[in-house]
Write an enzyme that holds these catalytic residues in place. Structure first.
Site, PDB file in Angstrom:
ATOM      1  N   ALA A   9       0.856  -1.200   0.000  1.00 42.36           N
ATOM      2  CA  ALA A   9       0.000   0.000   0.000  1.00 42.36           C
ATOM      3  C   ALA A   9       0.881   1.236   0.000  1.00 42.36           C
ATOM      4  O   ALA A   9       1.994   1.221   0.527  1.00 42.36           O
ATOM      5  CB  ALA A   9      -0.901   0.005   1.235  1.00 42.36           C
ATOM      6  N   CYS A  10       0.408   2.298  -0.658  1.00 36.76           N
ATOM      7  CA  CYS A  10       1.148   3.568  -0.656  1.00 36.76           C
ATOM      8  C   CYS A  10       0.140   4.723  -0.610  1.00 36.76           C
ATOM      9  O   CYS A  10      -1.063   4.509  -0.825  1.00 36.76           O
ATOM     10  CB  CYS A  10       2.046   3.674  -1.889  1.00 36.76           C
ATOM     11  SG  CYS A  10       1.188   3.953  -3.415  1.00 36.76           S
ATOM     12  N   PRO A  11       0.583   5.949  -0.335  1.00 35.19           N
ATOM     13  CA  PRO A  11      -0.370   7.052  -0.130  1.00 35.19           C
ATOM     14  C   PRO A  11      -1.285   7.323  -1.331  1.00 35.19           C
ATOM     15  O   PRO A  11      -2.484   7.492  -1.158  1.00 35.19           O
ATOM     16  CB  PRO A  11       0.532   8.259   0.155  1.00 35.19           C
ATOM     17  CG  PRO A  11       1.817   7.682   0.625  1.00 35.19           C
ATOM     18  CD  PRO A  11       1.965   6.377  -0.075  1.00 35.19           C
TER      19      PRO A  11
END
Lengths: 102, 256
Positions: A9-11
């Site tokens: 997951a990333c922003p």
């Protein structure tokens, strides 16, 4: 064969999440590790890990720069964490670092 | 080795069995090896194997490239192109290409070709991102988009497959979804262990973005981790790059 389940997951969730997932899959294949990778991107959860996947896994690897969704399902499992950047830089190393914990 | 290419869009029925079989038969008349690369589905298959062609997940309107390699590639190209033009829509770069229509997403699209950079002195990553940021429409009181791209890159460089970067931002400050495609004459250091880049696809999305928009960009990023598609993309001329980019945005992809 070691069995790992991973979550990426990333922003922003439109690129790095999928890049990291792809690199982990390729790295695992090279190192002879069985891996299933769930992505938590802007499209939500994709390739969701099943309770069976999690139960059978030797380790849960969380590669994320943000708080991931549904962490309670990993209760009782050995968890290793890494940043997205470390996976993008050297996914093989991230996986190798996990192996002693399996 | 002679190499020829043909780019075309599948028709309303996609690629039917009898068409795949006819193409296979035409291939047998030549020594050249012919492969079909469905850009929308991110799938490359040998044309002489009609079963694999049918299994490629071809859908109506998919953008495809035909690769013909061999001593008689020129002749094979003529014959295959004749058949393709009869049954499908050939991509003609000289005609007006509507990016938004083919990508299926409402956005501002701008193309910076190698010619735009040859006049300039040596460029670096920061300068280029600031220049790209100048094309992004932002709310009046916000900092320039270039600075936001740079902030995001500090987090992690955005090199996808070989020589392709996908710098991206998603913020409330963006008023119009935008894609800027820049092709550089020389590889540029992107400060990434994944190597330098020659093609930059900069994406700026408003927040919250529509599901359709997010789906399009995840389609794109999933395809850009494929090394083969990146190599093809980097080597393609600018009009073909635009068409490939639109196809990658619109296509769900066989394995996605």
């Amino acid at each position: 064969m070691k069995n790992i389940v991973a979550v990426t997951a990333c922003p922003t969730g439109i690129a790095h999440t999928y890049m990291a997932a792809d690199l982990l899959r390729k790295g695992a294949q090279k190192l002879g590790i069985h891996i299933r990778v769930e992505t938590q991107g802007a499209m939500g959860i994709e390739n969701q890990l099943t309770p069976q996947d999690i139960a059978q896994a030797d380790l849960v690897l969380i590669v994320s720069d943000i708080e991931i969704e549904q962490t309670a399902r990993f209760h009782g499992k050995t968890i290793s964490t890494a940043s997205i950047e470390s996976a993008l830089t050297d996914a093989d190393q991230v996986l190798q670092d996990c192996l002693p914990l399996c | 080795m002679l190499i020829r290419q043909a780019a075309f869009y599948l028709g309303r029925s996609g690629l039917e069995t009898w068409q795949a079989e006819k193409l296979r038969k035409l291939c047998t008349y030549f020594h050249a090896s012919v492969s079909l690369f469905n850009v929308s589905q991110c799938c490359r298959v040998p044309l002489e194997n009609s079963l694999k062609v049918m299994a490629a997940g071809n859908k109506p309107g998919d953008f495809c490239l035909l690769f013909i390699e061999g001593m008689d590639a020129e002749l094979a190209h003529l014959v295959l192109l004749d058949y393709i033009s009869e049954h499908f829509k050939i991509f003609q770069p000289e005609q007006d290409f509507n990016f938004v229509q083919h990508a299926g997403v409402e956005c501002f699209f701008h193309l910076l070709t190698a010619a735009d950079f040859t006049r300039q002195a040596v460029i670096d990553k920061n300068t280029l991102l600031r220049e790209i940021g100048g094309y992004i429409k932002m709310s009046a009181d916000s900092c320039p988009a270039g600075e936001l791209f740079l902030l995001r890159e500090k987090h992690a460089a955005t090199v996808m497959g070989p020589q392709v970067a996908l710098p991206h931002i998603m913020t409330e400050l963006i008023t119009v979804p935008s894609i800027i495609l820049a092709s550089l004459p020389e590889p540029l250091d992107w400060h990434s262990p994944r190597g330098p880049v020659r093609c930059i696809i900069a994406a700026a999305l408003p927040k919250p973005a529509s599901v359709k928009m997010i789906r399009a960009f995840t389609n794109l990023s999933k395809k850009l981790v494929d090394e083969n598609i990146c190599r093809l993309f980097v080597d393609a001329p600018a009009p073909l790059q635009s068409a490939m980019l639109a196809a990658m945005l619109s296509g769900q992809g066989k394995n996605q």
